[in-house]
Design a protein around this motif. Structure first.
Motif, mmCIF file in Angstrom:
data_model
loop_
_atom_site.group_PDB
_atom_site.id
_atom_site.type_symbol
_atom_site.label_atom_id
_atom_site.label_comp_id
_atom_site.label_asym_id
_atom_site.label_seq_id
_atom_site.Cartn_x
_atom_site.Cartn_y
_atom_site.Cartn_z
ATOM 1 N N ARG A 208 0.797 -1.218 0.000
ATOM 2 C CA ARG A 208 0.000 0.000 0.000
ATOM 3 C C ARG A 208 0.834 1.274 0.000
ATOM 4 N N SER A 209 2.001 1.228 -0.623
ATOM 5 C CA SER A 209 2.830 2.423 -0.660
ATOM 6 C C SER A 209 3.529 2.578 -2.005
ATOM 7 N N THR A 210 3.869 3.827 -2.311
ATOM 8 C CA THR A 210 4.631 4.150 -3.512
ATOM 9 C C THR A 210 5.710 5.150 -3.129
ATOM 10 N N GLU A 211 6.812 5.163 -3.882
ATOM 11 C CA GLU A 211 7.903 6.062 -3.544
ATOM 12 C C GLU A 211 7.520 7.508 -3.821
ATOM 13 N N LEU A 212 7.898 8.380 -2.911
ATOM 14 C CA LEU A 212 7.584 9.800 -3.015
ATOM 15 C C LEU A 212 8.397 10.446 -4.132
ATOM 16 N N ALA A 213 7.717 11.257 -4.937
ATOM 17 C CA ALA A 213 8.374 12.072 -5.955
ATOM 18 C C ALA A 213 7.682 13.430 -5.934
ATOM 19 N N ASP A 214 8.307 14.391 -5.275
ATOM 20 C CA ASP A 214 7.698 15.704 -5.109
ATOM 21 C C ASP A 214 8.748 16.782 -5.407
ATOM 22 N N PRO A 215 8.428 17.740 -6.285
ATOM 23 C CA PRO A 215 9.427 18.737 -6.712
ATOM 24 C C PRO A 215 9.924 19.656 -5.605
ATOM 25 N N ARG A 216 9.131 19.869 -4.565
ATOM 26 C CA ARG A 216 9.576 20.732 -3.471
ATOM 27 C C ARG A 216 10.271 19.950 -2.366
ATOM 28 N N LEU A 217 9.806 18.733 -2.122
ATOM 29 C CA LEU A 217 10.390 17.922 -1.056
ATOM 30 C C LEU A 217 11.702 17.251 -1.470
ATOM 31 N N THR A 218 11.798 16.862 -2.734
ATOM 32 C CA THR A 218 12.974 16.126 -3.190
ATOM 33 C C THR A 218 14.288 16.863 -2.933
ATOM 34 N N PRO A 219 14.395 18.173 -3.242
ATOM 35 C CA PRO A 219 15.657 18.869 -2.952
ATOM 36 C C PRO A 219 16.002 18.878 -1.463
ATOM 37 N N LEU A 220 15.000 19.002 -0.596
ATOM 38 C CA LEU A 220 15.239 19.001 0.845
ATOM 39 C C LEU A 220 15.721 17.629 1.310
ATOM 40 N N ILE A 221 15.120 16.580 0.748
ATOM 41 C CA ILE A 221 15.530 15.212 1.090
ATOM 42 C C ILE A 221 16.970 14.974 0.626
ATOM 43 N N LYS A 222 17.314 15.514 -0.548
ATOM 44 C CA LYS A 222 18.683 15.375 -1.049
ATOM 45 C C LYS A 222 19.675 16.097 -0.136
ATOM 46 N N ASP A 223 19.281 17.264 0.380
ATOM 47 C CA ASP A 223 20.146 18.000 1.306
ATOM 48 C C ASP A 223 20.409 17.179 2.568
ATOM 49 N N MET A 224 19.363 16.505 3.067
ATOM 50 C CA MET A 224 19.543 15.684 4.260
ATOM 51 C C MET A 224 20.409 14.464 3.960
ATOM 52 N N ALA A 225 20.231 13.873 2.787
ATOM 53 C CA ALA A 225 21.056 12.721 2.402
ATOM 54 C C ALA A 225 22.523 13.131 2.324
ATOM 55 N N LYS A 226 22.774 14.312 1.764
ATOM 56 C CA LYS A 226 24.152 14.819 1.668
ATOM 57 C C LYS A 226 24.746 15.045 3.055
ATOM 58 N N ALA A 227 23.938 15.597 3.969
ATOM 59 C CA ALA A 227 24.406 15.847 5.331
ATOM 60 C C ALA A 227 24.755 14.546 6.044
ATOM 61 N N LEU A 228 24.064 13.473 5.701
ATOM 62 C CA LEU A 228 24.305 12.161 6.315
ATOM 63 C C LEU A 228 25.314 11.332 5.526
ATOM 64 N N ASP A 229 25.808 11.910 4.427
ATOM 65 C CA ASP A 229 26.744 11.201 3.558
ATOM 66 C C ASP A 229 26.130 9.919 3.009
ATOM 67 N N LEU A 230 24.862 10.030 2.618
ATOM 68 C CA LEU A 230 24.141 8.909 2.021
ATOM 69 C C LEU A 230 23.863 9.208 0.548
ATOM 70 N N PRO A 231 23.892 8.194 -0.305
ATOM 71 C CA PRO A 231 23.592 8.433 -1.718
ATOM 72 C C PRO A 231 22.137 8.826 -1.956
ATOM 73 N N ARG A 232 21.253 8.338 -1.072
ATOM 74 C CA ARG A 232 19.827 8.608 -1.279
ATOM 75 C C ARG A 232 19.026 8.242 -0.034
ATOM 76 N N ILE A 233 17.964 9.001 0.206
ATOM 77 C CA ILE A 233 17.004 8.655 1.250
ATOM 78 C C ILE A 233 15.681 8.359 0.559
ATOM 79 N N ARG A 234 15.204 7.147 0.725
ATOM 80 C CA ARG A 234 13.947 6.759 0.089
ATOM 81 C C ARG A 234 12.780 7.021 1.041
ATOM 82 N N VAL A 235 11.821 7.781 0.553
ATOM 83 C CA VAL A 235 10.615 8.079 1.330
ATOM 84 C C VAL A 235 9.411 7.591 0.539
#
Length: 230
Positions: free
Chosen positions: A32-59
């Motif tokens: 019952r879930s699908t991966e999030l793809a949102d133009p405003r949230l995606t850049p913020l999620i990428k910033d957090m992934a970079k801060a954690l030194d992760l290639p990607r955070i899947r939401v």
């Protein structure tokens, strides 16, 4: 040995219950879930992934109506459809949604998600085992006392987890350049968004800390980090 058999069976049932609950939860979330793809949230999620030194955070978006964020035992992060729709309607900002994701990442990083699944899945078995022991000394009252004691214990553990995840999220939001203001602003909105009515319930019975306590804890961190003056 025989007199302890009911207690042993209760503990075994608790382990079986945990395994089944974990499997059922994972299956439900996947279906019952699908991966999030949102133009405003995606850049913020990428910033957090970079801060954690992760290639990607899947939401992922979990297709249920209640407003909530979830951290599954396997480390995946979920926002409910009801929460996401509040965001799309403008009731919650992108930065505030990012603070929810940061909070759930905290639960994963600190091991709360897996421990909580064990805690809550095994509660019934522990309650049964404790009731059996107490009934030997207080016939008829064992179930009542064990239920109350475990409820208080789980509420206390949950509140502690929330404070720890809040602190993790605050640090991540600061490091990501988002800051803690959206996190505190969301706390003020949560009661309205979720329809919670906990004002008349004693704080020590709530599974989440009071809003003012959470904000005060974040403000103390800001002062400790030199972001604000004491």
């Amino acid at each position: 040995m025989i007199k302890f058999m009911p207690i042993l069976l209760a503990l075994i049932m608790g382990l079986v219950s945990f395994k089944f609950s974990a499997w059922r939860t994972a299956k439900e979330l996947k279906a019952r879930s699908t991966e999030l793809a949102d133009p405003r949230l995606t850049p913020l999620i990428k910033d957090m992934a970079k801060a954690l030194d992760l290639p990607r955070i899947r939401v992922h978006i979990y297709e249920i109506e209640p407003v909530n964020g979830l951290a599954a035992p396997d480390g995946k992060i979920y926002l409910t459809r009801g929460f996401y729709e509040r965001y799309r309607q403008g009731a919650v900002s992108a930065e505030e949604m990012a603070s929810v994701i940061a909070h759930e990442l905290g639960h994963v990083a600190l091991g709360h998600s897996r421990r909580r699944m064990i805690d809550f899945s095994g509660q019934n078995a522990l309650r049964t085992a404790l009731a059996m022991i107490l009934n030997r000394f207080l016939p008829g009252l064992g179930a009542v006392i064990s239920g109350a004691a475990l409820s208080l214990l789980m509420a206390r553990l949950s509140r502690s987890d929330e404070f720890e995840a809040d602190a993790y999220a605050a640090a991540l939001l600061v490091k990501s350049g988002i800051g803690t203001a959206p996190q505190k602003a969301l706390f003020e909105k949560l009661s309205h968004l979720t329809g919670a009515r906990g004002a008349s319930v004693p704080a020590w019975l709530l599974s989440h800390p009071k809003t003012e306590e959470r904000i005060k804890a974040i403000e103390k961190l800001e002062t400790d980090w030199g972001l604000t003056k004491a």
